[in-house]
Scaffold this active site. Structure first.
Site, PDB file in Angstrom:
ATOM      1  N   ASN A 219       0.751  -1.324   0.068  1.00  0.00           N
ATOM      2  CA  ASN A 219       0.052  -0.059  -0.084  1.00  0.00           C
ATOM      3  C   ASN A 219       0.909   1.206  -0.086  1.00  0.00           C
ATOM      4  OD1 ASN A 219      -1.998  -1.780   0.227  1.00  0.00           O
ATOM      5  ND2 ASN A 219      -2.633  -1.420   2.326  1.00  0.00           N
TER       6      ASN A 219
ATOM      7  N   HIS B  68     -17.231  35.535 -31.241  1.00  0.00           N
ATOM      8  CA  HIS B  68     -18.251  34.879 -31.792  1.00  0.00           C
ATOM      9  C   HIS B  68     -18.041  34.352 -33.270  1.00  0.00           C
ATOM     10  CE1 HIS B  68     -21.044  36.753 -28.715  1.00  0.00           C
ATOM     11  NE2 HIS B  68     -20.271  37.887 -28.953  1.00  0.00           N
TER      12      HIS B  68
ATOM     13  N   ASN C 245      -5.691  16.817 -45.771  1.00  0.00           N
ATOM     14  CA  ASN C 245      -6.557  16.892 -44.462  1.00  0.00           C
ATOM     15  C   ASN C 245      -5.516  17.087 -43.187  1.00  0.00           C
ATOM     16  OD1 ASN C 245      -8.786  16.264 -45.724  1.00  0.00           O
ATOM     17  ND2 ASN C 245      -8.441  14.098 -45.655  1.00  0.00           N
TER      18      ASN C 245
ATOM     19  N   GLU D  89      -6.308  18.013 -35.902  1.00  0.00           N
ATOM     20  CA  GLU D  89      -7.848  17.142 -35.541  1.00  0.00           C
ATOM     21  C   GLU D  89      -7.620  16.444 -34.298  1.00  0.00           C
ATOM     22  OE1 GLU D  89     -10.397  16.551 -39.249  1.00  0.00           O
ATOM     23  OE2 GLU D  89      -8.462  16.089 -39.691  1.00  0.00           O
TER      24      GLU D  89
ATOM     25  N   TYR E 166      -6.606   2.106   2.320  1.00  0.00           N
ATOM     26  CA  TYR E 166      -6.479   1.352   0.800  1.00  0.00           C
ATOM     27  C   TYR E 166      -7.634   0.622   0.597  1.00  0.00           C
ATOM     28  CZ  TYR E 166      -4.729  -1.268  -3.007  1.00  0.00           C
ATOM     29  OH  TYR E 166      -4.475  -1.689  -4.223  1.00  0.00           O
TER      30      TYR E 166
ATOM     31  N   GLN F  58      -6.273   0.472  -7.460  1.00  0.00           N
ATOM     32  CA  GLN F  58      -5.492   0.110  -8.680  1.00  0.00           C
ATOM     33  C   GLN F  58      -5.896   0.538  -9.873  1.00  0.00           C
ATOM     34  OE1 GLN F  58      -3.909  -4.203  -8.448  1.00  0.00           O
ATOM     35  NE2 GLN F  58      -5.582  -4.495 -10.225  1.00  0.00           N
TER      36      GLN F  58
ATOM     37  N   LYS G  85      -4.035   3.578 -12.332  1.00  0.00           N
ATOM     38  CA  LYS G  85      -3.091   3.633 -13.185  1.00  0.00           C
ATOM     39  C   LYS G  85      -3.299   3.900 -14.712  1.00  0.00           C
ATOM     40  CE  LYS G  85      -0.803   1.065  -9.685  1.00  0.00           C
ATOM     41  NZ  LYS G  85      -2.082   1.149  -8.948  1.00  0.00           N
TER      42      LYS G  85
HETATM   43  N1  ARG Z   1      -1.647  -3.318  -7.570  1.00  0.00           N
HETATM   44  C1  ARG Z   1      -1.872  -2.846  -6.371  1.00  0.00           C
HETATM   45  C2  ARG Z   1      -2.442  -1.291  -6.752  1.00  0.00           C
HETATM   46  O1  ARG Z   1      -2.081  -0.912  -7.710  1.00  0.00           O
HETATM   47  C3  ARG Z   1      -0.780  -2.678  -5.465  1.00  0.00           C
HETATM   48  C4  ARG Z   1      -1.327  -2.558  -3.882  1.00  0.00           C
HETATM   49  C5  ARG Z   1      -1.828  -3.809  -3.574  1.00  0.00           C
HETATM   50  N2  ARG Z   1      -2.370  -3.665  -2.159  1.00  0.00           N
HETATM   51  C6  ARG Z   1      -3.060  -4.616  -1.594  1.00  0.00           C
HETATM   52  N3  ARG Z   1      -3.266  -4.340  -0.267  1.00  0.00           N
HETATM   53  N4  ARG Z   1      -3.505  -5.521  -2.397  1.00  0.00           N
HETATM   54  O2  ARG Z   1      -3.035  -0.534  -6.143  1.00  0.00           O
END
Ligand code: ARG
Length: 461
Positions: A113, A159, A288, A293, A320, A325, A328
Site C-alpha cells: 500500500n 463569436h 487533411n 484534428e 487502501y 488500482q 494507473k
Molecule cells: N496492485 C496494487 C495497486 O495498484 C498494489 C497494492 C496492493 N495492495 C493490496 N493491499 N492488495 O493498487
C-alpha cells in the site's frame, strides 16, 4: 500460480479462481512502474541496513540483486503478462529467486500500500517534469512564429465574427500565456506530489524504527507524509495531474481547432506541411489536417480519465481499497497522450506557413475598424454611446452601398456628424488601429515586441 506461491498465500486453503486472478492482476499495465519500484526498494533497503533492521551484508546482497533485476527488465528479459499479481510481487519474487531467504527481508516494515503510493508519486513526478519540458517546446515554437510574423495583421474574432484588427503575433502569444499557466500548474502541483509515503506501511505506520527522512532524502522528496492513513488512501496528486493535463489539452485543442479552420479554403490563413497531413482514399484533391484534428480529438479521453478517477475515488472508505488500482491506466494513458500531443503540436507550429496576404484582406472587409471610428468620434467630443450609435449608422450606410468605411467620401461621412474631419481616414487604416493599442496587454506592436522579449527571458530562465 499455486496459492502457496502468492506473497500472501499463508492463510488460504484454496487456489485462486483463474478468472478472478486475472481480474485482480495489474501487472499487465503496472509493469511500467518497474524502475520506480526498484528505486524505492533500493532506498528502503539502504535505510533498513542503516537502521540495523537488516545487516549491512544483507543490504548489499539485496541491493545488488535489485540492480541486476532492473537491468534485466530494461533489456526486456521479463515477460510482464501472466503469473504475477503486480509489479511489486514480481520484483520481490525475482529478488528471492536470485538471493534466496535474504530477499525475503526486503519487505520488512513495508506494505504494497505504501509501496504503490511511492511508485506512483515517483512516476507522476517524472512525468510532470517531462510534460513541463514539452510545454516549453510548444511555447518556443509560438514565440518563434510571433517574432517571425510581427508585421502580419490579422482579423481578431469574437463569436467567430470578424471583430477588430490584431497582430497575428498577439494571437499566437495568447497561447503562449495559456501554456505558461499550464506549465506553472504542473510545477505547482509537484509540491504536493513530492511527499514520501513509505513508512506508512499498510495503514497505521510500522513497529520498526524506520528512518523515513532518510528515505525521503535518498529519493529526492521534499517531505514525508504526515498521516499514514492519508498517505496510503489518497490519490489527489494523481487527480491534480489529470486535471492539469485536462486544462492543458483544452488549450491545445483550441489551438488545434483554430489551425483546422485556418487551413480550410474558407479561411486559407495557413498552409500545413504535407508531412503532417494525410490524403483521402477517394477524393484525389484532399489534404487533411489530421494532426491538429487528433490533438483536438484526444482531449476527450484525457477529460474522461479525470472523471473516471474522480468517480472511482468518491465513495472509498479509508484506507487502501483495491479500487485504487484503477488509478494507473488513466494516468498512464494521460501521460502518453499529453506527451504525444505536445510533441505533435510543436511540430505543427514549426511547420506551418501563414498566409499574411489573406489575413490582411480579411481585415479589410467586414468593418473591423468600426470601434476605432467610435473612438475617433469620442476624441472629437462625443460621448461613447453617441459615438457608437453614429458609427453603427455609418456601418449600415456603407453596407447598403457595398462599401467599406474607408471608402466613404468625407462629405458622406460629414452627413452623419460635422465633427468628422480629414484625419478620420488614418483611424480607418487597420495598421493604425493596431498601432494605437499600445496599452499593456494590447495588440500594439511595441507591446507585442515587449511580450516577445519577456517570453524569451522566461523561456531561457
Ligand atoms: N496492485 C496494487 C495497486 O495498484 C498494489 C497494492 C496492493 N495492495 C493490496 N493491499 N492488495 O493498487
Amino acid at each position: 500460480m499455486k496459492i502457496s506461491e502468492k506473497t500472501w498465500g499463508g492463510r488460504f486453503r484454496e487456489t485462486m479462481d483463474e478468472v478472478v486472478d486475472r481480474f485482480n492482476a495489474s501487472l499487465r499495465f503496472d509493469h511500467r512502474l518497474y524502475a520506480q519500484d526498484i528505486e524505492g526498494s533500493l532506498a528502503h533497503c539502504r535505510m533498513l541496513a542503516e537502521q540495523g533492521i537488516i545487516s549491512r551484508e544483507e543490504g548489499t546482497v539485496i541491493a545488488e540483486a535489485l540492480r541486476e533485476i532492473k537491468r534485466e527488465m530494461e533489456r526486456g528479459d521479463y515477460k510482464f503478462d501472466k503469473g504475477h499479481e503486480d509489479i511489486h510481487t514480481l520484483v520481490e519474487k525475482a529478488l528471492i529467486e536470485k538471493v534466496g531467504a535474504v530477499g525475503e527481508k526486503l519487505h520488512t516494515g513495508r506494505s504494497r500500500n505504501d509501496q504503490v503510493a511511492l511508485d506512483i508519486r515517483l512516476f507522476v513526478r517524472e512525468a510532470a517534469q517531462r510534460v513541463v519540458f514539452l510545454i516549453k517546446e510548444v511555447q518556443e515554437a509560438l514565440v518563434m512564429l510571433a517574432e517571425k510574423h510581427l508585421d502580419v495583421i490579422a482579423p481578431g474574432y469574437t463569436h467567430l465574427q470578424r471583430a477588430q484588427p490584431i497582430l497575428l503575433s498577439h494571437h499566437l502569444l495568447a497561447y503562449y500565456e495559456m501554456m505558461k499557466r499550464d506549465r506553472e500548474r504542473f510545477l505547482e502541483s509537484l509540491k504536493r506530489v513530492n511527499i514520501m509515503p513509505l513508512g506508512s506501511a499498510a495503514l497505521a505506520g510500522s513497529t520498526f524504527p524506520l528512518d523515513r527522512e532518510m528515505v525521503a532524502r535518498e529519493l529526492g522528496f521534499d517531505a514525508i507524509s504526515k498521516n499514514s492513513m492519508d498517505a496510503v488512501s489518497d490519490r489527489d496528486f494523481v487527480l491534480e495531474f489529470l486535471f492539469d493535463s485536462a486544462v492543458l489539452m483544452m488549450h491545445l485543442s483550441r489551438l488545434g481547432e483554430e489551425i483546422v479552420i485556418w487551413a480550410s479554403k474558407e479561411f486559407d490563413f495557413v498552409i500545413l506541411p504535407d508531412a503532417l497531413c494525410t490524403g483521402s482514399s477517394i477524393m484525389p484533391q484532399k489534404k487533411n489536417p489530421d494532426a491538429p484534428e487528433l490533438v483536438r480529438g484526444k482531449t476527450g479521453r484525457v477529460y474522461g480519465h479525470l472523471v473516471a478517477l474522480l468517480t472511482t475515488m468518491k465513495g472509498l472508505p479509508l484506507t487502501y481499497n483495491k479500487d485504487l488500482q484503477e488509478d494507473k491506466e488513466p494516468l498512464f494513458d494521460t501521460v502518453d497522450t499529453v506527451e504525444q500531443c505536445l510533441m505533435v503540436m510543436a511540430k505543427i507550429l514549426r511547420g506551418t506557413a501563414f498566409n499574411g496576404e489573406r489575413m490582411r484582406k480579411a481585415v479589410e472587409e467586414g468593418y473591423l475598424v468600426a470601434t476605432d471610428l467610435a473612438d475617433y468620434l469620442v476624441r472629437k467630443g462625443m460621448t461613447f454611446r453617441k459615438a457608437h450609435e453614429t458609427a453603427g449608422k455609418m456601418v449600415l450606410y456603407a453596407m447598403e452601398r457595398g462599401k467599406e468605411l474607408a471608402h466613404l467620401t468625407l462629405d458622406e461621412m460629414k452627413s452623419f456628424t460635422r465633427k468628422i474631419g480629414e484625419d478620420v481616414y488614418s483611424w480607418l487604416d487597420p495598421s493604425f488601429c493596431v498601432g494605437r493599442r499600445n496599452i499593456p496587454g494590447g495588440t500594439g506592436p511595441d507591446m507585442v515586441r515587449k511580450s516577445i522579449e519577456k517570453a524569451r527571458e522566461e523561456l531561457s530562465s
